[in-house]
Design a protein around this motif. Structure first.
Motif, short mmCIF file in Angstrom:
data_model
loop_
_atom_site.label_atom_id
_atom_site.label_comp_id
_atom_site.label_asym_id
_atom_site.label_seq_id
_atom_site.Cartn_x
_atom_site.Cartn_y
_atom_site.Cartn_z
N THR B 51 22.65 58.32 78.85
CA THR B 51 23.27 59.60 79.25
C THR B 51 23.39 59.70 80.76
O THR B 51 24.05 60.60 81.27
CB THR B 51 22.39 60.78 78.78
N PRO B 140 24.58 63.09 75.51
CA PRO B 140 25.16 63.85 76.64
C PRO B 140 25.17 65.36 76.39
O PRO B 140 24.87 66.15 77.28
CB PRO B 140 26.59 63.30 76.73
N GLU B 144 23.11 68.22 78.56
CA GLU B 144 23.80 69.37 79.15
C GLU B 144 23.12 70.68 78.75
O GLU B 144 22.92 71.57 79.58
CB GLU B 144 25.27 69.35 78.70
#
Lengths: 159, 159
Positions: B51, B140, B144
């Motif tokens: 990531t 990912p 976030e």
């Protein structure tokens, strides 16, 4: 000389009232004071005093203003003291009355000892409060004794 | 990348041992952590991760070295974590293992809620730990989400 009135009628806002009603546990209070509390003895030059000095012991807990409710909860827990602005965004719970210190604060921490080195400061603080109850802070010899004790205290706490 | 071994065999000195044997009360621990504890989530760029980021949650209590015994007592109380030098004369009790955080630290503060605004940080910290247990920090989208949560945390505590 700043006179501090520890008013019984001082009331926090309605929004605070519900939060304050949370009862604090004695062990929680000891843990919190181990972290955030301060036992301080000020010995300040003062022309109006016969000895030339005024002795000002105080027990303080300082917090960011976001946690003001916990300071009011402490005030309620001990049944004495005031909550005041300290500086910038910091608020303080403060007990200065020698009667409240000797009859409420000192006995509480005798019964529920602090676990950090702050306990050593507390024991010296207690010595000073006891000397003051006897009136020793009004004699030059007593002030000298208190100055010596105070000089060995206050190991880096915020007040 | 710093790897931290949370060794079970790490032993403090003999002089500390007697002090550590003092049992801590759960309420005292909550009060102390309300004052001195820190729930922190680091999200750092890291080229080895798919990531591009490494997520590092940690629970920390920092003290002056004179109170190192209380950090060892906390380590014993929670049954996990390490005591290490922090910086200058400061020592830190630190838990980083996701297993220990999710199985010991988080459940303790769920059962014994913090009383200051630090509780709000804890709830966000818990969310991150739960996401990591599910492995979301390896995607990912998960990173976030964790970054968003982390950005709303860490209201001025020392770690």
């Amino acid at each position: 000389m700043e006179l501090e009135i520890e008013s019984q009628t001082e009331e926090p806002s309605e929004t605070l009232r519900s939060v304050i009603s949370q009862r604090l546990d004695a062990h929680w209070v000891v843990g919190f004071v181990d972290g955030e509390g301060c036992f301080y003895v000020g010995v300040n030059p003062h022309p109006d005093m016969k000895t030339g000095y005024q002795v000002l012991p105080e027990f303080t807990v300082v917090q960011h203003e976001r946690d003001i409710q916990i300071l009011y909860a402490l005030k309620k827990f001990f049944g004495c003291g005031v909550v005041r602005k300290n500086h910038a965004d910091r608020m303080a719970y403060r007990v200065r009355s020698i009667t409240h210190l000797s009859e409420r604060i000192v006995p509480f921490f005798e019964k529920h000892p602090l676990k950090t080195k702050k306990h050593v400061d507390f024991l010296k603080f207690r010595d000073v409060v006891n000397l003051m109850v006897r009136g020793d802070h009004l004699t030059p010899l007593g002030v000298e004794r208190i100055r010596k004790i105070a000089s060995m205290m206050n190991t880096g706490c915020e007040r």
